[in-house]
Design an enzyme around this catalytic site. Structure first.
Site, PDB file in Angstrom:
ATOM      1  N   SER A   1      65.717  49.495  25.801  1.00 20.59           N
ATOM      2  CA  SER A   1      65.001  49.729  24.544  1.00 20.59           C
ATOM      3  C   SER A   1      65.919  49.576  23.344  1.00 20.59           C
ATOM      4  O   SER A   1      67.085  49.964  23.383  1.00 20.59           O
ATOM      5  CB  SER A   1      64.428  51.151  24.560  1.00 20.59           C
ATOM      6  OG  SER A   1      64.078  51.558  23.254  1.00 20.59           O
TER       7      SER A   1
ATOM      8  N   TYR B   1      62.486  46.435  18.957  1.00 22.88           N
ATOM      9  CA  TYR B   1      61.657  46.964  17.879  1.00 22.88           C
ATOM     10  C   TYR B   1      62.028  46.159  16.664  1.00 22.88           C
ATOM     11  O   TYR B   1      63.164  46.186  16.205  1.00 22.88           O
ATOM     12  CB  TYR B   1      61.878  48.469  17.673  1.00 22.88           C
ATOM     13  CG  TYR B   1      60.972  49.287  18.554  1.00 22.88           C
ATOM     14  CD1 TYR B   1      59.612  49.015  18.594  1.00 22.88           C
ATOM     15  CD2 TYR B   1      61.467  50.313  19.347  1.00 22.88           C
ATOM     16  CE1 TYR B   1      58.761  49.748  19.412  1.00 22.88           C
ATOM     17  CE2 TYR B   1      60.618  51.042  20.170  1.00 22.88           C
ATOM     18  CZ  TYR B   1      59.271  50.741  20.186  1.00 22.88           C
ATOM     19  OH  TYR B   1      58.436  51.458  20.997  1.00 22.88           O
TER      20      TYR B   1
ATOM     21  N   THR C   1      58.015  44.421  21.159  1.00 24.20           N
ATOM     22  CA  THR C   1      56.926  45.406  21.246  1.00 24.20           C
ATOM     23  C   THR C   1      56.102  45.383  19.971  1.00 24.20           C
ATOM     24  O   THR C   1      56.616  45.637  18.878  1.00 24.20           O
ATOM     25  CB  THR C   1      57.509  46.803  21.511  1.00 24.20           C
ATOM     26  OG1 THR C   1      58.225  46.733  22.738  1.00 24.20           O
ATOM     27  CG2 THR C   1      56.410  47.848  21.615  1.00 24.20           C
TER      28      THR C   1
ATOM     29  N   LYS D   1      54.982  42.448  24.005  1.00 25.94           N
ATOM     30  CA  LYS D   1      54.580  43.648  24.746  1.00 25.94           C
ATOM     31  C   LYS D   1      53.532  44.421  23.957  1.00 25.94           C
ATOM     32  O   LYS D   1      53.744  44.741  22.781  1.00 25.94           O
ATOM     33  CB  LYS D   1      55.815  44.526  25.001  1.00 25.94           C
ATOM     34  CG  LYS D   1      55.547  45.835  25.732  1.00 25.94           C
ATOM     35  CD  LYS D   1      56.854  46.487  26.158  1.00 25.94           C
ATOM     36  CE  LYS D   1      56.645  47.785  26.889  1.00 25.94           C
ATOM     37  NZ  LYS D   1      56.363  48.922  25.992  1.00 25.94           N
TER      38      LYS D   1
ATOM     39  N   HIS E   1      51.151  50.934  26.026  1.00 23.34           N
ATOM     40  CA  HIS E   1      52.301  51.798  25.778  1.00 23.34           C
ATOM     41  C   HIS E   1      52.176  53.110  26.564  1.00 23.34           C
ATOM     42  O   HIS E   1      52.575  54.181  26.107  1.00 23.34           O
ATOM     43  CB  HIS E   1      52.419  52.072  24.274  1.00 23.34           C
ATOM     44  CG  HIS E   1      53.824  52.259  23.767  1.00 23.34           C
ATOM     45  ND1 HIS E   1      54.523  51.258  23.120  1.00 23.34           N
ATOM     46  CD2 HIS E   1      54.666  53.321  23.795  1.00 23.34           C
ATOM     47  CE1 HIS E   1      55.722  51.722  22.775  1.00 23.34           C
ATOM     48  NE2 HIS E   1      55.836  52.968  23.178  1.00 23.34           N
TER      49      HIS E   1
ATOM     50  N   SER F   1      51.526  50.551  32.169  1.00 23.09           N
ATOM     51  CA  SER F   1      50.702  51.676  31.716  1.00 23.09           C
ATOM     52  C   SER F   1      49.936  52.293  32.872  1.00 23.09           C
ATOM     53  O   SER F   1      48.839  51.846  33.223  1.00 23.09           O
ATOM     54  CB  SER F   1      49.733  51.285  30.589  1.00 23.09           C
ATOM     55  OG  SER F   1      50.475  50.858  29.444  1.00 23.09           O
TER      56      SER F   1
ATOM     57  N   GLY G   1      57.375  53.038  33.634  1.00 23.39           N
ATOM     58  CA  GLY G   1      58.011  53.819  32.575  1.00 23.39           C
ATOM     59  C   GLY G   1      58.338  55.238  32.990  1.00 23.39           C
ATOM     60  O   GLY G   1      59.397  55.528  33.544  1.00 23.39           O
TER      61      GLY G   1
END
Ligand SMILES: Cc1cc2nc3c(=O)[nH]c(=O)nc-3n(C[C@H](O)[C@H](O)[C@H](O)COP(=O)(O)O)c2cc1C
Ligand SMILES: O=C(O)C(=O)c1ccccc1
Length: 389
Positions: free
Chosen positions: A128, A152, A178, A260, A284, A316, A338
Site C-alpha cells: 500500500s 493512492y 485505487t 482497483k 474495498h 472483497s 485483505g
C-alpha cells in the site's frame, strides 16, 4: 509435479502425532474475534470496520454464500496445478495479498513481515501507498520475490511521479491504482472511537521518506511532525481526478497498470480504452460505499465487458478456499485477500500471515479437487448455481 497446496492438511495431522495443533484456527473466519480479544478494540476496529452500518461488507459475504458449487465426479484430480499467469507474471496460485495500509497497528514488523510471508509462500505482495514502512525497506525484506505497488494517486503530481520512480527502482512490477478512495467513507466504528491512524503519523512512511514530499515542507518531518501529517492529509487523495488523468500514469509507468475498485461494466470499458491492463472488481471490502453492490454480484458483468482486453482480479469478502473457487468460476483470474492476513499478522506476525495463505490455498486446492477440477482454468459459471431467496 506441481506442488500440492493440500499437503498442508496432511502436515497438520502428522504434526498432531506429537501432540501439536496449529497455533491459529484453520477456519479463518474466527480470526477477527480472536484478534479483537488479543489486541483490543482500537486497531482491530480500524481493520474490521466498514462503511455505514456494514451493509456492503455483509452483502459481499451474502453474494458469495448465495452461490453454491456444483461438484463433478470421476474426472481424475490426482495431479493438480494451481499456477496461473496474471499480468504476464507466473504465479503459483491465483491469490495475492491485497494492499492493506497502516499494518504497524497490527504488529511492529508490519508490512515487512507480511511481505516476507508472501515471499516465503511465493504469492505476490501488494504494498500500500499508506504503508507504515517505506517501500524500499519492504522490498529489501522480500529479496527478488514478486511484488506490486498500490498507488493512492496524490493531488501533487510530482509526489506521484516520485512514488512511481521509487517503486520501479525497488522492483515493484505492476501498479494497482485505487480509484474508490478519493475520500474516506463514513466509518462509524472509527468515528465512535475518534480513531484515525494517520493523525498519529501511522501509514505515512512512503510520504515522509519521499524527497519530493519533504521539499514541500517548511521544516523537516522530525522538527514538525504535525505539519507533515497535515501536508499528507491535504494531498494523499484527489477527488478531482477524471478518466483523462490516467494518461499521466500510462506515460510514467512501463509495467502493467490495474485499476482497483471497478464495479460498473462501463468503467471497465473505459479502463481498457485508457490503455489500462486490468481491473480489480472490489468495493474495498465494504469500507467505502455503504449500500454498494456486492463485489461478487458486480463481477460477471465486468468480466463480460472486459472480454480479452483486461485482466480481471477480484477482492472483497474472500475468507475461504471455496470463496476463491467461486470468484474464479465467476470469471476472475485471481483474488486478493485483505483482512484475514491482517489478523494473521496481528496474532502471530509473519508466521500468522503464512498460516492464512497456507490455509486458504490448501482449502482451495481441496475444493477444486473435490469438485472435479485439476486446474483453475477449467472453472466457469456452470460450476455454480445461484440460490434464490
Ligand atoms: C485496514 C485496511 C486497510 C486498507 N488499506 C488499503 C490501502 O491502503 N489501499 C488499498 O487500495 N486498499 C486498502 N484496503 C482494501 C484492501 O486492499 C481490499 O480491497 C479489501 O481489504 C478486500 O476485502 P477483504 O478485507 O474482505 O478481503 C484496506 C483494507 C483494510 C481492511
Ligand atoms: O482504510 C482503508 O480502507 C484504506 O484504504 C486506507 C486509506 C488510507 C490510508 C490507509 C488505508
Amino acid at each position: 509435479m506441481a506442488k500440492h497446496w493440500a499437503d498442508f492438511q496432511y502436515e497438520i495431522y502428522l504434526n498432531g502425532m506429537t501432540g501439536a495443533v496449529p497455533r491459529l484456527p484453520t477456519d479463518l473466519t474466527r480470526l477477527e474475534e480472536l484478534t479483537e480479544q488479543r489486541l483490543g478494540p482500537g486497531p482491530v476496529g480500524y481493520v474490521a470496520g466498514s462503511a455505514g452500518n456494514g451493509s456492503t461488507a455483509r452483502a459481499n459475504r451474502e453474494a458469495l454464500d448465495r452461490r453454491r458449487i456444483v461438484p463433478r465426479m470421476l474426472r481424475d484430480v490426482q495431479e493438480r496445478d494451481l499456477s496461473v499467469d496474471v499480468l504476464g507474471r507466473p504465479l503459483p496460485a491465483p491469490v495475492a495479498l491485497a494492499p492493506v495500509g497502516v499494518l504497524s497497528i497490527m504488529h511492529p514488523d508490519a508490512e515487512s513481515a507480511a511481505a516476507r510471508a508472501a515471499a516465503a509462500q511465493g504469492v505476490p505482495y501488494i504494498l500500500s501507498s499508506a504503508s507504515s514502512t517505506p517501500m524500499e525497506q519492504v522490498a529489501e525484506a522480500m529479496g527478488d520475490a514478486e511484488r506490486w505497488f498500490q498507488l493512492y494517486w496524490a493531488k501533487d503530481r510530482e509526489v506521484t511521479r516520485s512514488f512511481l520512480d521509487r517503486a520501479k527502482a525497488a522492483g515493484y512490477t505492476a501498479l494497482l491504482v485505487t480509484l474508490d478512495t478519493p475520500l474516506l467513507a463514513w466509518r462509524p466504528r472509527d468515528l465512535d472511537q475518534a480513531y484515525l491512524p494517520f493523525l498519529h503519523g501511522v501509514g505515512t512512511a512512503n510520504y515522509f521518506s519521499d524527497p519530493t514530499f519533504q521539499a514541500g515542507l517548511a521544516k523537516p518531518v522530525h522538527e514538525d511532525p504535525n505539519a507533515a501529517v497535515m501536508h499528507f492529509v491535504g494531498m494523499f487523495a484527489d477527488p478531482g481526478k477524471t478518466w483523462p488523468d490516467l494518461a499521466f500514469l500510462r506515460e510514467n509507468w512501463d509495467g502493467p497498470i490495474v485499476l482497483k475498485g471497478v464495479l460498473h461494466p462501463d468503467d471497465a470499458r473505459r479502463a481498457a480504452d485508457a490503455g489500462m491492463d486490468g481491473v480489480v472488481v472490489s468495493n474495498h471490502g465494504g469500507r467505502q460505499v455503504a449500500g454498494s453492490v456486492a463485489a461478487a454480484d458486480a463481477l460477471p458483468r465486468v468480466v463480460e465487458a472486459a472480454g480479452d482486453r483486461l485482466t480481471v482480479l477480484f477482492d472483497s469478502g474472500i475468507r475461504t478456499g471455496d470463496d476463491i473457487f467461486k470468484a474464479l468460476a465467476l470469471g476472475a483470474e485471481a483474488v486478493l485477500v485483505g483482512r484475514p492476513y491482517a489478523y494473521g499478522l496481528g496474532l502471530d506476525g509473519q508466521a500468522g500471515v503464512e498460516h492464512v495463505i497456507r490455509c486458504l490455498l490448501a482449502e482451495f486446492d481441496l475444493t477444486l479437487a473435490l469438485s472435479g477440477h485439476a486446474r483453475p482454468a477449467t472453472l466457469g459459471p456452470d460450476d455454480l448455481i445461484e440460490e434464490t431467496a
